[in-house]
Design a protein around this motif. Structure first.
Motif, short mmCIF file in Angstrom:
data_model
loop_
_atom_site.label_atom_id
_atom_site.label_comp_id
_atom_site.label_asym_id
_atom_site.label_seq_id
_atom_site.Cartn_x
_atom_site.Cartn_y
_atom_site.Cartn_z
N ASN A 148 43.35 51.56 42.70
CA ASN A 148 42.83 52.41 43.77
C ASN A 148 41.61 51.79 44.43
N GLY A 149 40.74 51.20 43.60
CA GLY A 149 39.55 50.53 44.13
C GLY A 149 39.95 49.39 45.06
N MET A 150 40.96 48.64 44.64
CA MET A 150 41.41 47.49 45.44
C MET A 150 42.06 47.96 46.74
N LYS A 182 26.54 48.95 44.57
CA LYS A 182 26.97 48.15 45.73
C LYS A 182 28.49 48.22 45.77
N ARG A 183 29.05 48.59 46.87
CA ARG A 183 30.52 48.66 47.00
C ARG A 183 31.00 47.52 47.87
N VAL A 184 31.79 46.65 47.32
CA VAL A 184 32.37 45.56 48.12
C VAL A 184 33.39 46.17 49.07
N GLY A 209 44.02 58.17 37.51
CA GLY A 209 43.04 57.49 36.65
C GLY A 209 43.56 56.28 35.90
N VAL A 210 44.86 56.21 35.69
CA VAL A 210 45.40 55.13 34.86
C VAL A 210 46.54 54.43 35.61
N THR A 211 46.56 53.12 35.51
CA THR A 211 47.60 52.33 36.18
C THR A 211 48.99 52.81 35.79
N SER A 246 41.23 40.34 38.20
CA SER A 246 41.27 40.77 36.80
C SER A 246 41.43 42.29 36.78
N GLY A 247 41.82 42.81 35.64
CA GLY A 247 42.04 44.26 35.52
C GLY A 247 43.30 44.52 34.72
N ASP A 248 43.50 45.79 34.35
CA ASP A 248 44.64 46.09 33.48
C ASP A 248 45.97 46.06 34.23
N SER A 280 45.78 47.93 28.83
CA SER A 280 44.65 48.81 29.13
C SER A 280 43.30 48.09 29.04
N GLN A 281 42.36 48.68 28.28
CA GLN A 281 41.01 48.11 28.25
C GLN A 281 41.01 46.67 27.78
N GLU A 282 41.83 46.40 26.77
CA GLU A 282 41.87 45.04 26.23
C GLU A 282 42.41 44.07 27.29
N LYS A 283 43.42 44.54 28.02
CA LYS A 283 44.01 43.68 29.06
C LYS A 283 42.99 43.44 30.19
N ALA A 284 42.25 44.49 30.54
CA ALA A 284 41.22 44.34 31.59
C ALA A 284 40.20 43.29 31.14
N TYR A 285 39.82 43.37 29.86
CA TYR A 285 38.83 42.43 29.32
C TYR A 285 39.40 41.01 29.30
N PHE A 329 37.74 39.73 41.62
CA PHE A 329 37.85 41.18 41.77
C PHE A 329 38.14 41.77 40.39
N ALA A 330 37.42 42.83 40.04
CA ALA A 330 37.62 43.49 38.74
C ALA A 330 37.65 44.99 38.95
N VAL A 331 38.45 45.44 39.91
CA VAL A 331 38.51 46.86 40.22
C VAL A 331 39.92 47.39 39.95
C1 LIG Z 1 40.74 59.48 30.59
C2 LIG Z 1 41.11 58.04 30.32
C3 LIG Z 1 41.33 57.65 29.01
C4 LIG Z 1 41.65 56.33 28.73
N1 LIG Z 1 41.83 55.98 27.42
C5 LIG Z 1 42.07 54.70 27.11
C6 LIG Z 1 42.16 54.30 25.76
O1 LIG Z 1 42.06 55.12 24.84
N2 LIG Z 1 42.38 52.99 25.49
C7 LIG Z 1 42.49 52.06 26.49
O2 LIG Z 1 42.64 50.87 26.18
N3 LIG Z 1 42.42 52.41 27.79
C8 LIG Z 1 42.20 53.70 28.12
N4 LIG Z 1 42.11 54.06 29.44
C9 LIG Z 1 42.36 53.03 30.46
C10 LIG Z 1 41.11 52.18 30.67
O3 LIG Z 1 40.06 53.01 31.08
C11 LIG Z 1 41.40 51.12 31.75
O4 LIG Z 1 42.46 50.29 31.30
C12 LIG Z 1 40.19 50.23 31.97
O5 LIG Z 1 39.06 51.00 32.30
C13 LIG Z 1 40.45 49.24 33.10
O6 LIG Z 1 39.29 48.47 33.24
P1 LIG Z 1 38.93 47.74 34.59
O7 LIG Z 1 37.61 47.07 34.34
O8 LIG Z 1 40.06 46.91 35.06
O9 LIG Z 1 38.77 48.89 35.69
P2 LIG Z 1 37.74 50.10 35.74
O10 LIG Z 1 37.35 50.56 34.39
O11 LIG Z 1 38.36 51.07 36.70
O12 LIG Z 1 36.43 49.46 36.37
C14 LIG Z 1 36.38 49.09 37.72
C15 LIG Z 1 34.94 49.20 38.18
O13 LIG Z 1 34.86 48.71 39.51
C16 LIG Z 1 34.05 49.58 40.26
N5 LIG Z 1 34.47 49.49 41.67
C17 LIG Z 1 35.53 50.07 42.27
N6 LIG Z 1 35.58 49.73 43.57
C18 LIG Z 1 34.53 48.91 43.79
C19 LIG Z 1 34.03 48.23 44.95
N7 LIG Z 1 34.62 48.33 46.14
N8 LIG Z 1 32.92 47.47 44.82
C20 LIG Z 1 32.30 47.35 43.61
N9 LIG Z 1 32.72 47.97 42.49
C21 LIG Z 1 33.82 48.74 42.58
C22 LIG Z 1 34.29 50.97 39.67
O14 LIG Z 1 33.21 51.83 39.98
C23 LIG Z 1 34.39 50.64 38.19
O15 LIG Z 1 33.14 50.64 37.59
C24 LIG Z 1 41.79 55.38 29.77
C25 LIG Z 1 41.57 55.78 31.10
C26 LIG Z 1 41.23 57.09 31.38
C27 LIG Z 1 40.99 57.50 32.81
#
Ligand SMILES: Cc1cc2nc3c(=O)[nH]c(=O)nc-3n(C[C@H](O)[C@H](O)[C@H](O)COP(=O)(O)OP(=O)(O)OC[C@H]3O[C@@H](n4cnc5c(N)ncnc54)[C@H](O)[C@@H]3O)c2cc1C
Length: 302
Positions: A77-79, A42-44, A204-206, A229-231, A241-246, A72-74
């Motif tokens: 680019n998603g946002m 489902k895409r918001v 791919g990365v902020t 929320s998000g990184d 990154s991932q920890e910040k998103a969490y 919002f947790a996107v």
């Molecule tokens: C190749 C690569 C390697 C990386 N390596 C590391 C690493 O080693 N360590 C680390 O900490 N971080 C790493 N990162 C960064 C890490 O992936 C991000 O910091 C993290 O995924 C951000 O999490 P997020 O939940 O905010 O966003 P995302 O992971 O981008 O999740 C957002 C989700 O929202 C969904 N979405 C988007 N738009 C919509 C919409 N309109 N409606 C509904 N859903 C939607 C997407 O499909 C996605 O599932 C890496 C990134 C990449 C690309």
């Protein structure tokens, strides 16, 4: 920066098994047990606001889902995509400001070699090979159970800010990766490559570019029951990154829990203090920033 601030933490811990099986499946089960429902595919694309200015739901294509609060947790680019289809969000400055933010291209490669190459550290961060690109490489034989008994080395090499590398062919990329690996560990110069994969992740990365901080969003928004929320969301936690998103996800959830006085607040573990050299650099940065504040307000990182 975060590698240098917490060097022992960079000895990455990998998931034993797939992330889908070990993290997401149990997580979804837990949500369902608590009465929640996870809707996939489902895409918001918009948000519905009532006459009091509060969000009362989200729109996903033809469907509408009612909500007491929205988090919002996107990614950026998603946002941005949601913003493009939402006149409601376009009318808000903090959402429009998103258009000043962006991502950097990432290149993720995996290489299988015909022999075991001795690598001193399982996780390695490298700089200075390309002017604007940093990269990491991991010895997967040491880190992944599934590669432990492989006869040859299996290496994951990821390149960040790899914008100029993405247009290269897979073959050119793999040649470059092997060359760079050979510069770090001489054994890779003689080893033969038997297989490889290349994944390109544009934007791919902020991108935490100088000047971008002023456009990053807070956890709260001008819509009182919409949270972020998000990184790329501002937090004082200190994670990345991932920890910040969490963590920002937990912080947003806690705001909702407080708002409705319902549920248990999530415990957020603080990050360890930065290493000494980073603390000193931070102090210098703070002093310079305070001095320059009058000249370039809102430009400096906190
Ligand atoms: C190749 C690569 C390697 C990386 N390596 C590391 C690493 O080693 N360590 C680390 O900490 N971080 C790493 N990162 C960064 C890490 O992936 C991000 O910091 C993290 O995924 C951000 O999490 P997020 O939940 O905010 O966003 P995302 O992971 O981008 O999740 C957002 C989700 O929202 C969904 N979405 C988007 N738009 C919509 C919409 N309109 N409606 C509904 N859903 C939607 C997407 O499909 C996605 O599932 C890496 C990134 C990449 C690309």
């Amino acid at each position: 920066y975060f590698i240098l601030a917490h060097q022992p933490d960079f000895d990455v811990v990998w998931c034993r098994g797939t992330v889908a099986k070990m993290i997401f499946k149990p997580w979804v089960e837990q949500i369902e047990k608590a009465g929640g429902k996870v809707l996939t595919n489902k895409r918001v694309n918009d948000i519905i606001i009532d006459h009091t200015g509060k969000a009362k739901g989200v729109i996903c294509g033809d469907e509408c889902f009612e909500a007491d609060a929205v988090i919002f947790a996107v990614s950026i680019n998603g946002m941005k995509k949601i913003l493009q289809s939402s006149t409601m969000l376009q009318s808000r400055k903090e959402f429009r400001n998103l258009m000043n933010l962006g991502g950097i291209d990432v290149l993720s490669t995996r290489l299988w070699f015909d022999r075991k190459v001795e690598i001193r550290h399982p996780s390695n961060a490298c700089f200075g090979f390309d002017a604007t690109t940093g990269w990491t490489f991991f010895d997967l034989n040491a880190l992944h159970d599934e590669y432990r008994d492989e006869p040859g080395s299996v290496i994951e090499a990821d390149f960040y800010h790899a914008n100029q590398l993405l247009p290269l062919s897979d073959q050119q990329i793999i040649q470059k990766v092997q060359r760079d690996l050979g510069t770090c560990v001489s054994g890779f110069r003689e080893a033969n490559l038997i297989d490889s994969t290349v994944i390109r992740v544009p934007q791919g990365v902020t991108h935490f570019a100088p000047g971008s901080y002023q456009y990053m969003m807070q956890r709260t928004t001008s819509i009182e029951n919409v949270f972020m929320s998000g990184d790329w969301i501002i937090t004082r936690h200190g994670s990345w990154s991932q920890e910040k998103a969490y963590v920002t996800g937990l912080e947003a959830a806690n705001l909702v829990i407080r708002r409705f006085r319902q549920g248990n607040l999530a415990k957020i573990i603080p990050v360890d203090a930065d290493e000494f050299h980073i603390q000193v650099t931070r102090k210098i940065n703070k002093t310079v920033r305070e001095f320059g504040q009058t000249l370039f307000s809102n430009f400096w990182l906190p």
